[in-house]
Design an enzyme around this catalytic site. Structure first.
Site, short mmCIF file in Angstrom:
data_model
loop_
_atom_site.label_atom_id
_atom_site.label_comp_id
_atom_site.label_asym_id
_atom_site.label_seq_id
_atom_site.Cartn_x
_atom_site.Cartn_y
_atom_site.Cartn_z
CB CYS A 26 -0.96 -0.02 1.18
SG CYS A 26 -0.16 -0.06 2.80
CB ALA A 27 0.36 4.72 0.99
#
Length: 617
Positions: A26-27
């Site tokens: 993810c981020a």
């Protein structure tokens, strides 16, 4: 950060590729689905340079990297069969367990590849909206029309993007999923929204808007995946490749129009109304919950469950009330770590707090602040929760909302401008920043004192000769970068045979595809480069045979590379081979170097270590 070193260390720590069922990112995190948790070296993963911390949530083993996670993910993909770019975890690889964990994992996998494009275009829309609010651009101009289109298109056609990521997750045909999503947004279909007396083969139905929608496309792609497996098993091989998508589209699209779409519109309406009711009846409560607990949700990976609510609220109301208080949550933790930066006396702590502060305030990436500083120190994290709750409550009372999906951060604040009570927005943000900052600076925290650090004497590393040949000084190498030691200290060997062997037990951190060079890391941290010949990279791998791969564990004496020395020299290249230490910050000296003829496996030199000071916990 040395991305290859971090990737190799993390992959080794989780038990190797064979212990990983699937991997996405993810981020800020690498998200592993592990086969056998007992094989994870949790302490080893946390100690890997570049790793902030680890977490276990949603049926995943999560390794928090921070802003550089895409680069580490890419390096893991290079040294293993994991992490194909852009692909989400397959449904069959999802974590087993309760439905909630599986739902969080599904949402994370489907939305992760879209996040930065969604956030980037949302940020552009926020700046455009601010420009309109302040009168900097006229909405009647074609300039505005173009800017609005390129900032609004992605969220408008979100079902098309979700069709691809959902298809990857559920293992459905991506282009069939795209065909279904395209039909939902087709130019002659969208004007039917709200039109009376619609029928399909005599069956009445109500057309709802699929612009920016989430639920319908995910549901139908899930059904598509099951239908495709059934049809592929039943249809003859000669026709199934084109008949299957025909049947799926023919049945799937009307099913969305007749059933899935209307039901999702009802559910979305309920959720939108419920959110609106909370933020209109008891706004301070909704704001305090979002502002105070958002970062707690992030720690456990539960924030992904709220992402669809943002898009559902936007689809049904054209605005996102939920996201306003999240700005307070993010900026509060950034302010808390800023307080650490100001108050701390420990130089190591200050050096960590500085970039974490900037990352939190500007980009909204708070993992370095939370995991690296605020959580270990306890009080700053608690102060951040208090500030986020207070600021979020004030922002919610002001009815502040966003008209674009953005990642809450200082740069994204224009998304809120002109939407609600701006005085209360300013007050809420000021409280969210001032309270944790002042509490951290005034009340303080228990920091590791400089004299509490643990000094660990790194051991010298014995480097065995990787070649049969003759040892010569680096100064004799006809290449200035090697000869003057700027690339590292060590010696050179003039080979008399065509094989390179591992000079110690360690890890292959760089196996060049051309075979002309190889990088190794000793268990104690020393890093070694063996460069076979000068400028031999120009051979493009000809006359070299690489026997290992990046990330592979090797023992002293293992065969690394074979090469045809005679052919290389006939091609006009000097075979002299530098063997150098490439991390002089930890191993600045090369001592007791051998001289003259040497056989592989004999001591070549010792890499002398310096004292390494590690922050105490």
């Amino acid at each position: 950060m040395d991305y290859s070193k971090t990737a190799a260390g993390v992959l080794k720590g989780v038990g190797g590729e064979e212990n990983v069922q699937s991997l996405v990112h993810c981020a800020t995190r690498l998200r592993f689905v592990i086969k056998d948790d007992a094989k994870i070296d949790k302490a080893g993963v946390k100690a890997t340079p570049g790793v902030i911390t680890t977490a276990e949530a949603g049926g995943q083993y999560q390794v928090v990297i921070g802003n550089d996670v895409p680069e580490v993910y890419a390096e893991i993909a290079k040294i293993s069969g994991l992490g194909k770019a852009g692909e989400a975890t397959g449904a069959q690889d999802r974590p087993k367990g309760n439905l909630f964990n599986r739902f969080i994992a599904m949402i994370s996998a489907i939305f992760t590849p879209l996040l930065w494009a969604l956030a980037g275009t949302g940020l552009l829309k926020a700046f455009l909206a601010a420009a309109v609010t302040f009168g900097w651009i006229d909405t009647a101009t074609t300039t505005y029309v173009v800017l609005n289109a390129l900032s609004d298109a992605f969220i408008n056609f979100l079902p098309l993007a979700l069709a691809f990521t959902a298809a990857r997750y559920f293992k459905a045909n991506e282009f069939t999923s795209f065909a279904i999503a395209a039909a939902l947004l087709y130019p002659t279909i969208t004007p039917l929204v709200g039109a009376p007396d619609l029928t399909f083969f005599g069956i009445p139905f109500t057309m709802v808007s699929y612009v920016s929608s989430v639920i319908p496309i995910i549901v139908i792609v899930w059904l598509q995946s099951h239908a495709e497996r059934f049809l592929y098993a039943k249809l003859p091989g000669s026709i199934r490749r084109f008949v299957t998508p025909m049947i799926v589209v023919l049945l799937g699209v009307p099913f969305v129009f007749l059933v899935v779409g209307p039901l999702s519109a009802i559910v979305g309406g309920w959720l939108g109304s419920g959110i609106g009711w909370v933020f209109s009846t008891v706004p301070w409560l909704g704001g305090a919950i979002m502002g105070g607990l958002w970062q707690v949700f992030v720690i456990f990976g539960l924030h992904w469950g709220l992402v669809p609510l943002f898009t559902l609220e936007f689809q049904t109301t054209g605005q996102i009330l939920l996201i306003g208080p999240v700005f307070a949550a993010v900026l509060a933790q950034a302010a808390a770590v800023a307080g650490v930066w100001v108050r701390a006396r420990n130089k190591n702590l200050k050096s960590l707090a500085a970039p974490a502060t900037l990352s939190g305030f500007l980009a909204g990436i708070t993992e370095p602040a939370i995991y690296g500083i605020n959580l270990p120190l306890k009080r700053p994290f608690a102060f951040g929760i208090v500030g986020g709750a207070l600021g979020g409550a004030i922002i919610a009372i002001g009815g502040v909302y966003s008209t674009a999906f953005v990642v809450p951060s200082g740069l994204a604040l224009p998304a809120l401008f002109g939407n609600g009570n701006m005085l209360l927005l300013a007050l809420g943000l000021a409280v969210a920043i001032a309270v944790p900052f002042l509490l951290t600076v005034i009340v303080g925290f228990k920091e590791p004192a400089e004299d509490a650090t643990i000094a660990a004497e790194a051991t010298d590393v014995e480097v065995l000769s990787p070649l049969d040949g003759t040892v010569v000084a680096l100064t004799e190498i006809p290449d200035a970068a090697f000869a003057d030691g700027s690339l590292g200290q060590g010696v050179a060997i003039q080979p008399r045979s065509g094989a390179v062997y591992a000079p110690f037990d360690g890890t292959v951190v760089a196996a060049f595809p051309t075979g002309h060079a190889i990088g190794l890391r000793h268990a104690d941290g020393a890093e070694l480069l063996i460069h076979i010949g000068i400028d031999t990279v120009k051979l493009g791998g000809e006359h070299f045979a690489l026997k290992v791969t990046s990330g592979q564990e090797v023992k002293a004496g293992d065969l690394l590379v074979e090469f045809d020395g005679d052919a290389i020299e006939r091609a006009g290249y000097n075979l002299i081979t530098p063997v150098i230490i490439t991390n002089p910050d930890l191993y600045p000296e090369v001592g007791s170097a051998a001289a003259g003829p040497i056989a592989h496996g004999e001591t070549l030199f010792f890499a002398g270590a310096v004292e390494r000071v590690l922050a105490g916990k």
